[in-house]
Design a protein around this motif. Structure first.
Motif, PDB file in Angstrom:
ATOM      1  N   PRO A 154       6.202  46.469  56.224  1.00 51.57           N
ATOM      2  CA  PRO A 154       5.934  45.033  56.379  1.00 51.57           C
ATOM      3  C   PRO A 154       6.413  44.220  55.175  1.00 51.57           C
ATOM      4  N   ASP A 155       6.166  44.706  53.957  1.00 52.76           N
ATOM      5  CA  ASP A 155       6.620  43.979  52.765  1.00 52.76           C
ATOM      6  C   ASP A 155       8.145  43.917  52.698  1.00 52.76           C
ATOM      7  N   ALA A 156       8.811  45.000  53.064  1.00 55.25           N
ATOM      8  CA  ALA A 156      10.276  45.001  53.053  1.00 55.25           C
ATOM      9  C   ALA A 156      10.821  43.992  54.058  1.00 55.25           C
ATOM     10  N   LEU A 157      10.207  43.911  55.225  1.00 51.84           N
ATOM     11  CA  LEU A 157      10.650  42.943  56.229  1.00 51.84           C
ATOM     12  C   LEU A 157      10.464  41.516  55.728  1.00 51.84           C
ATOM     13  N   ILE A 158       9.327  41.235  55.125  1.00 54.40           N
ATOM     14  CA  ILE A 158       9.088  39.905  54.560  1.00 54.40           C
ATOM     15  C   ILE A 158      10.139  39.610  53.494  1.00 54.40           C
ATOM     16  N   GLY A 159      10.488  40.607  52.692  1.00 48.88           N
ATOM     17  CA  GLY A 159      11.529  40.443  51.674  1.00 48.88           C
ATOM     18  C   GLY A 159      12.894  40.173  52.271  1.00 48.88           C
ATOM     19  N   LEU A 160      13.244  40.872  53.343  1.00 46.26           N
ATOM     20  CA  LEU A 160      14.527  40.624  54.021  1.00 46.26           C
ATOM     21  C   LEU A 160      14.610  39.188  54.524  1.00 46.26           C
TER      22      LEU A 160
END
Length: 173
Positions: A154-160
């Protein structure tokens, strides 16, 4: 019973649904017609008392494979060159695009484990934004390497999605 390819597609879709839901991101999977991209992540912002899509989506190409390997700190995968070309020839002024690769074990019996306490999918999705020159012969494969730190969380997606917003802001200035 559906084909193994369709099972893999269902698992990869389930994975990104779980990640997008956990991240609070709107997800659109599927298109009326398939022209190289499987779906779109659409971030949601709060405007007053309403939640609305931010206008900075990211498209994705979703793959699931048993044919992958670890090479030191990277995941190696042979992508079809037509898919590779779809990603690297994307108009840089358009919506960003990411490749998402679900790596599953060789044994399909190990892909999903269900019990009263949890459902567990074996392995994970990795993501990458591909760049480079297109490959002339689209009937082949091209080896790509994805950093093993690029696990789709989830954090990686928000970062993308934040990176896409920043990319579009830089392009506008």
């Amino acid at each position: 019973m559906i084909t193994q390819q369709h099972v893999q597609e269902s698992l990869s879709r389930s994975f990104i649904h779980a990640i997008a839901g956990s991240a609070g991101v709107n997800l659109h999977v599927g298109r009326e017609f398939d022209y190289g991209f499987d779906g779109t992540f659409r971030p949601v912002i709060i405007r007053g008392k309403r939640r609305v899509e931010s206008g900075f989506p990211v498209d994705f190409q979703l793959k699931c494979t048993k044919s992958w390997s670890h090479e030191a700190k990277q995941v190696a995968y042979n992508i079809e060159t037509k898919t590779y070309n779809d990603l690297v020839t994307r108009d840089p002024e358009g919506i960003g695009a990411v490749l998402i690769l679900l790596c599953v074990p060789d044994d399909p019996a190990k892909w999903v484990e269900v019990c009263e306490e949890y459902i567990r999918m074996q392995r994970c999705c990795y993501y990458t934004v591909l760049s480079g020159d297109p490959v002339a012969h689209e009937g082949s494969t091209k080896k790509i390497l994805i950093d093993r730190t690029n696990v789709l969380t989830p954090d990686a997606l928000i970062g993308l999605l934040a990176n896409e917003r920043e990319r579009k802001a830089r392009a506008a200035s």
